[in-house]
Design an enzyme around this catalytic site. Structure first.
Site, mmCIF file in Angstrom:
data_model
loop_
_atom_site.group_PDB
_atom_site.id
_atom_site.type_symbol
_atom_site.label_atom_id
_atom_site.label_comp_id
_atom_site.label_asym_id
_atom_site.label_seq_id
_atom_site.Cartn_x
_atom_site.Cartn_y
_atom_site.Cartn_z
ATOM 1 C CE1 TYR A 48 -2.882 -3.064 0.262
ATOM 2 C CE2 TYR A 48 -3.673 -2.497 2.474
ATOM 3 C CZ TYR A 48 -3.812 -3.039 1.785
ATOM 4 O OH TYR A 48 -4.341 -4.082 1.730
ATOM 5 C CG HIS A 106 -0.550 -9.191 0.637
ATOM 6 N ND1 HIS A 106 -0.426 -7.761 0.953
ATOM 7 C CD2 HIS A 106 -1.622 -9.019 0.636
ATOM 8 C CE1 HIS A 106 -1.402 -6.690 0.487
ATOM 9 N NE2 HIS A 106 -2.353 -7.515 0.231
HETATM 10 P P1 NAP Z 1 -14.503 -1.574 1.867
HETATM 11 O O1 NAP Z 1 -13.785 -1.820 3.297
HETATM 12 O O2 NAP Z 1 -15.302 -3.368 1.963
HETATM 13 O O3 NAP Z 1 -15.068 -0.563 0.989
HETATM 14 C C1 NAP Z 1 -14.830 0.557 0.897
HETATM 15 C C2 NAP Z 1 -15.161 1.331 -0.052
HETATM 16 O O4 NAP Z 1 -16.710 1.342 0.331
HETATM 17 C C3 NAP Z 1 -14.628 2.366 -0.042
HETATM 18 O O5 NAP Z 1 -15.107 3.547 -1.372
HETATM 19 C C4 NAP Z 1 -15.208 3.645 0.959
HETATM 20 O O6 NAP Z 1 -15.513 4.737 0.672
HETATM 21 C C5 NAP Z 1 -16.607 2.776 1.012
HETATM 22 N N1 NAP Z 1 -17.661 2.636 2.119
HETATM 23 C C6 NAP Z 1 -16.910 3.123 3.665
HETATM 24 N N2 NAP Z 1 -17.587 2.906 4.571
HETATM 25 C C7 NAP Z 1 -18.829 3.030 4.455
HETATM 26 C C8 NAP Z 1 -20.451 3.104 4.409
HETATM 27 N N3 NAP Z 1 -20.282 3.554 5.854
HETATM 28 N N4 NAP Z 1 -20.951 3.327 3.573
HETATM 29 C C9 NAP Z 1 -21.116 3.928 2.466
HETATM 30 N N5 NAP Z 1 -19.610 3.152 1.755
HETATM 31 C C10 NAP Z 1 -18.905 3.563 2.706
HETATM 32 O O7 NAP Z 1 -13.619 -2.021 0.802
HETATM 33 P P2 NAP Z 1 -11.205 -2.705 0.771
HETATM 34 O O8 NAP Z 1 -11.208 -0.992 0.535
HETATM 35 O O9 NAP Z 1 -11.418 -3.222 -0.434
HETATM 36 O O10 NAP Z 1 -11.504 -3.290 2.100
HETATM 37 C C11 NAP Z 1 -11.051 -2.714 2.949
HETATM 38 C C12 NAP Z 1 -9.753 -2.622 3.819
HETATM 39 O O11 NAP Z 1 -9.329 -4.320 3.830
HETATM 40 C C13 NAP Z 1 -8.954 -2.347 3.118
HETATM 41 O O12 NAP Z 1 -8.866 -1.271 2.723
HETATM 42 C C14 NAP Z 1 -7.254 -2.953 3.030
HETATM 43 O O13 NAP Z 1 -6.444 -2.228 4.157
HETATM 44 C C15 NAP Z 1 -7.823 -4.290 3.118
HETATM 45 N N6 NAP Z 1 -7.730 -5.406 1.632
HETATM 46 C C16 NAP Z 1 -7.111 -6.073 2.021
HETATM 47 C C17 NAP Z 1 -7.012 -7.352 0.621
HETATM 48 C C18 NAP Z 1 -5.840 -8.425 1.537
HETATM 49 O O14 NAP Z 1 -5.743 -8.829 0.253
HETATM 50 N N7 NAP Z 1 -5.138 -9.123 2.534
HETATM 51 C C19 NAP Z 1 -7.363 -6.814 -0.378
HETATM 52 C C20 NAP Z 1 -8.336 -6.334 -0.600
HETATM 53 C C21 NAP Z 1 -8.169 -5.371 0.684
HETATM 54 P P3 NAP Z 1 -15.359 6.100 1.094
HETATM 55 O O15 NAP Z 1 -13.721 5.997 1.792
HETATM 56 O O16 NAP Z 1 -14.934 7.257 -0.001
HETATM 57 O O17 NAP Z 1 -15.690 6.303 2.780
#
Ligand code: NAP
Length: 271
Positions: A48, A106
């Protein structure tokens, strides 16, 4: 904040802040805001490219290091000896810390024996560089290989949300005392629009996100939603101060669509 036991000595907060895509000042201010709201668990990764900004946010908060749970991840081409060890030591500098609470592989990498990676992680644990060993994007088959080493794998971070309800993997992890951490817990917004989630949101007078996060944590799953909006950070943080009925947990369990949002070319989901 509710926690789950991670291994014999550590606990993981049930809700954390995801930081994928957060960079620069936005990352610093989001981490700071999240800590001010009450989050005590930050999820980052070498990939990241925001370790330094995460560290700045933590520093600006003035909160003691030991009160914050930091997870980071080593990229799949660095999980060999000696690169894994070198990466972990670099992470300490970047994150301005003496230890990492949880270090994850990862992604699996079939070209590097899992024994080599886990033995390196175990050395880091014995040295006190990391408190717990984890993996990410591991299937049951990957986990079976990992467990053969006898080295404790405390968590498997995988994509998990109502439309990707990985029940078999969850059962396997429960049987082997591996905590599942749900990434993309909101399916990046897709699951907020599911009719069942919208109906339950009305029933409980909670937002769709709060329904999903409450469902996950009630299943014993850690959730790490990402948001850069102060309002949504608060909304997500306030998802645990009520209780979803068991019948509604089961109702959400019926939604699964095998809807996966993260599918890089190197993934080994068919292993
Ligand atoms: P997520 O948390 O499911 O969704 C994030 C999206 O949803 C953003 O666009 C955010 O927009 C929006 N959001 C957040 N809260 C909200 C709410 N209460 N209402 C409406 N929209 C909302 O997806 P993600 O970022 O992919 O996953 C979360 C974390 O998991 C990542 O940041 C990372 O740390 C981790 N991850 C790990 C892997 C891996 O391979 N291990 C892969 C993917 C992700 P805004 O920011 O505009 O609020």
């Amino acid at each position: 904040m509710k926690t789950f036991p991670l291994n014999s000595t550590t606990y993981i907060p049930a809700l954390g802040l995801g930081t994928w895509k957060l960079k620069g000042d936005e990352c610093v201010s989001t981490v700071l805001k999240a800590l001010e709201i009450g989050y005590r668990h930050i999820d980052t990764a070498d990939a990241y490219e925001n370790h330094q900004e995460v560290a700045q946010g933590i520093k600006q908060s003035g909160i003691k290091r030991e009160e914050i749970f930091i997870t980071t991840k080593v990229w799949h081409d660095e999980i060999n000896e000696p690169n894994l060890n070198k990466s972990a030591k670099r992470f300490l500098e970047e994150l301005q810390t003496d230890y990492l609470d949880l270090l994850l592989i990862h992604w699996p990498n079939k070209d590097i024996p899992i024994t080599e990676s886990l033995e390196e992680l175990n050395i880091l644990k014995q040295e006190g560089v990391i408190k717990a060993i984890g993996v990410s994007n591991f299937t049951i088959h990957h986990l079976q290989d990992a467990l053969k080493t006898g080295i404790e794998v405390a968590s498997n971070q995988v994509e998990f949300h109502p439309s990707l309800n990985q029940k078999e993997l969850k059962n396997f992890c429960d049987q082997n005392k591996i905590v599942i951490t749900a990434y993309s817990p909101l399916a990046r917004g897709y699951d907020l629009e599911l009719p069942v989630i919208k109906d339950l949101s009305q029933k409980y007078a909670k937002t769709p996100s709060q329904v999903i996060l409450n469902w996950l944590v009630n299943k014993g799953i850690v959730a790490i939603p990402k948001s850069s909006s102060p309002q949504r950070l608060l909304e997500n943080f306030q998802s645990l101060d009520w209780q979803i009925d068991s019948a509604d947990i089961e109702l959400i369990d019926t939604i699964n669509e095998n809807h996966r949002t993260v599918t890089p070319v190197f993934a080994e989901f068919d292993y």
